[in-house]
Design a protein around this motif. Sequence first.
Motif, short mmCIF file in Angstrom:
data_model
loop_
_atom_site.label_atom_id
_atom_site.label_comp_id
_atom_site.label_asym_id
_atom_site.label_seq_id
_atom_site.Cartn_x
_atom_site.Cartn_y
_atom_site.Cartn_z
N ARG A 152 -11.55 0.40 2.43
CA ARG A 152 -11.90 1.82 2.46
C ARG A 152 -12.73 2.10 3.72
NH1 ARG A 152 -11.10 5.08 -2.00
NH2 ARG A 152 -9.97 3.98 -3.68
N GLU A 166 -8.49 -3.87 -1.57
CA GLU A 166 -8.57 -2.55 -0.95
C GLU A 166 -9.48 -2.59 0.28
OE1 GLU A 166 -9.79 0.71 -3.35
OE2 GLU A 166 -8.27 0.35 -4.92
N PHE A 207 0.85 -1.20 0.00
CA PHE A 207 0.00 0.00 0.00
C PHE A 207 0.88 1.25 0.00
CE2 PHE A 207 -2.12 3.43 2.27
CZ PHE A 207 -3.37 3.47 1.67
N GLY A 208 0.47 2.26 -0.77
CA GLY A 208 1.17 3.54 -0.74
C GLY A 208 1.96 3.81 -2.01
N MET A 219 0.33 6.24 -6.59
CA MET A 219 -0.24 5.84 -5.29
C MET A 219 -0.99 4.54 -5.47
SD MET A 219 -0.85 6.24 -2.09
CE MET A 219 -2.01 5.52 -0.93
N HIS A 220 -0.60 3.52 -4.72
CA HIS A 220 -1.28 2.23 -4.78
C HIS A 220 -2.21 2.14 -3.57
CE1 HIS A 220 -1.27 -2.40 -4.75
NE2 HIS A 220 -1.97 -1.99 -5.81
N SER A 221 -3.52 2.03 -3.82
CA SER A 221 -4.52 2.13 -2.75
C SER A 221 -4.87 0.80 -2.12
CB SER A 221 -5.79 2.79 -3.29
OG SER A 221 -6.29 2.04 -4.39
N GLY A 222 -4.09 -0.25 -2.36
CA GLY A 222 -4.40 -1.54 -1.76
C GLY A 222 -3.18 -2.43 -1.72
N VAL A 246 -12.43 6.42 2.10
CA VAL A 246 -11.00 6.72 1.99
C VAL A 246 -10.22 5.42 2.11
CG1 VAL A 246 -9.07 8.00 2.97
CG2 VAL A 246 -11.36 9.01 2.96
N ALA A 247 -9.30 5.21 1.16
CA ALA A 247 -8.49 3.98 1.19
C ALA A 247 -7.50 4.02 2.35
CB ALA A 247 -7.73 3.84 -0.13
N ASN A 250 -4.57 1.43 4.69
CA ASN A 250 -3.67 0.30 4.51
C ASN A 250 -4.29 -0.98 5.08
OD1 ASN A 250 -1.55 -1.46 4.22
ND2 ASN A 250 -0.03 -0.15 5.21
#
Length: 399
Positions: free
Chosen positions: A361, A359, A262-263, A275-278, A365-366, A368
Amino acid sequence: MSSKSTGLRHWRQRFNALFQDHEIFVRTHGHVRFLRISAVWQKRVALIAAVVLIAWAGATLAVLVNQLLTADERAAVAQQSAAAAASEKRIAQYRDRVAETAADLEERQDQLEEWQKTYFGSEPAAIAEGVNDTKGGTAQPALKTSAIDPSLPPEAQALARVAARQEALSTRLLAAVNERAANAETAVAQLGLNPTAIIRGAATGRGGPFIPYKGRMGKAKALGPAFAALEGALFRMEVLERTLVAVPSGNPADVLMMSSGFGYRSDPFTGGAAMHSGLDFRGPIGTPILAAAPGRVSFVGVKSGYGNVVEIDHGQGIMTRYAHLSGFTSKVGAQVAAGQQIAKMGSTGRSTGSHLHFEVRLNGVAVNPRRFLEAKADVLEVKDDARQRVGAIAARGAR
């Protein structure tokens, strides 16, 4: 004796002097007649008049005395009637208060039993120990006599004892609820979530018209500060424990290889910062994809960049997304359990190979997912306890 006789003779003479013989001349048509009124006759007339006057005075006095006596009697009767009416009113008010108190106790008992049934199923032994209620139960230790006002009537003392037992039960129940809520709060905080913000957010999602609560007596009322505190503690416990249950702590796929975190990362297609949301989990096409927590399937379909997607709403503002799927095994609206298969791994959408994009949320909002998937044993223990309680509530509601 001579002086008394002389005095009597003197008053007799004065009395006789008041009455003298009188002659009255009466002239009629030239004729003159003489009417003689003797002293004796005058005395007789005076005596008769005196007797009549005395009789009239006596009768008048008797009437006055009778009226005075009757007035006193009437006043006494009126006072007795007023006292009886006041006594009846006090008795009626006392009966109303006793009836109202009894109704209050029944309402409070019903509320306690409802909370007990809703949140605990059957009363926990730690709470029920030594507790008796208005509808029977285990024996209650004798209350100290100083706790009950000895001046109260017997039925009022009985109601006071019931009220004291209910207060003891609500106190023990409040302690148990606070303990569970504190454990859940600690576990939620360890997962990196803000318990205060979660509770505040849940509290803002309430509303409706104001309708004063009316009890069995039809009067607007409240159940008291102790019950208000218990209601608040139950709300806090419920929100926190349901949040724990909603947290996706189960592995979404039975694979060991995580190919991307994540990140921040370099985009696999362009090499630019992204940005990797998962989390990405690599595995063969068709690998079963599992629900990370119980919830309701809210989306099944295609999303841009994600390919085939399944989304699950877990409540408390928590949603999980499973992307790049090769196929679906669930439908929108389906209730799924933790670990239940919902799809198959694939490489649809913007993907370089077969893997699962997972992911989590929170309120859109995503966040970690790693902190949920790597929860410590003590957190998972609290979560498991909360899951059992929440699941029991769901099972009772389904019956």
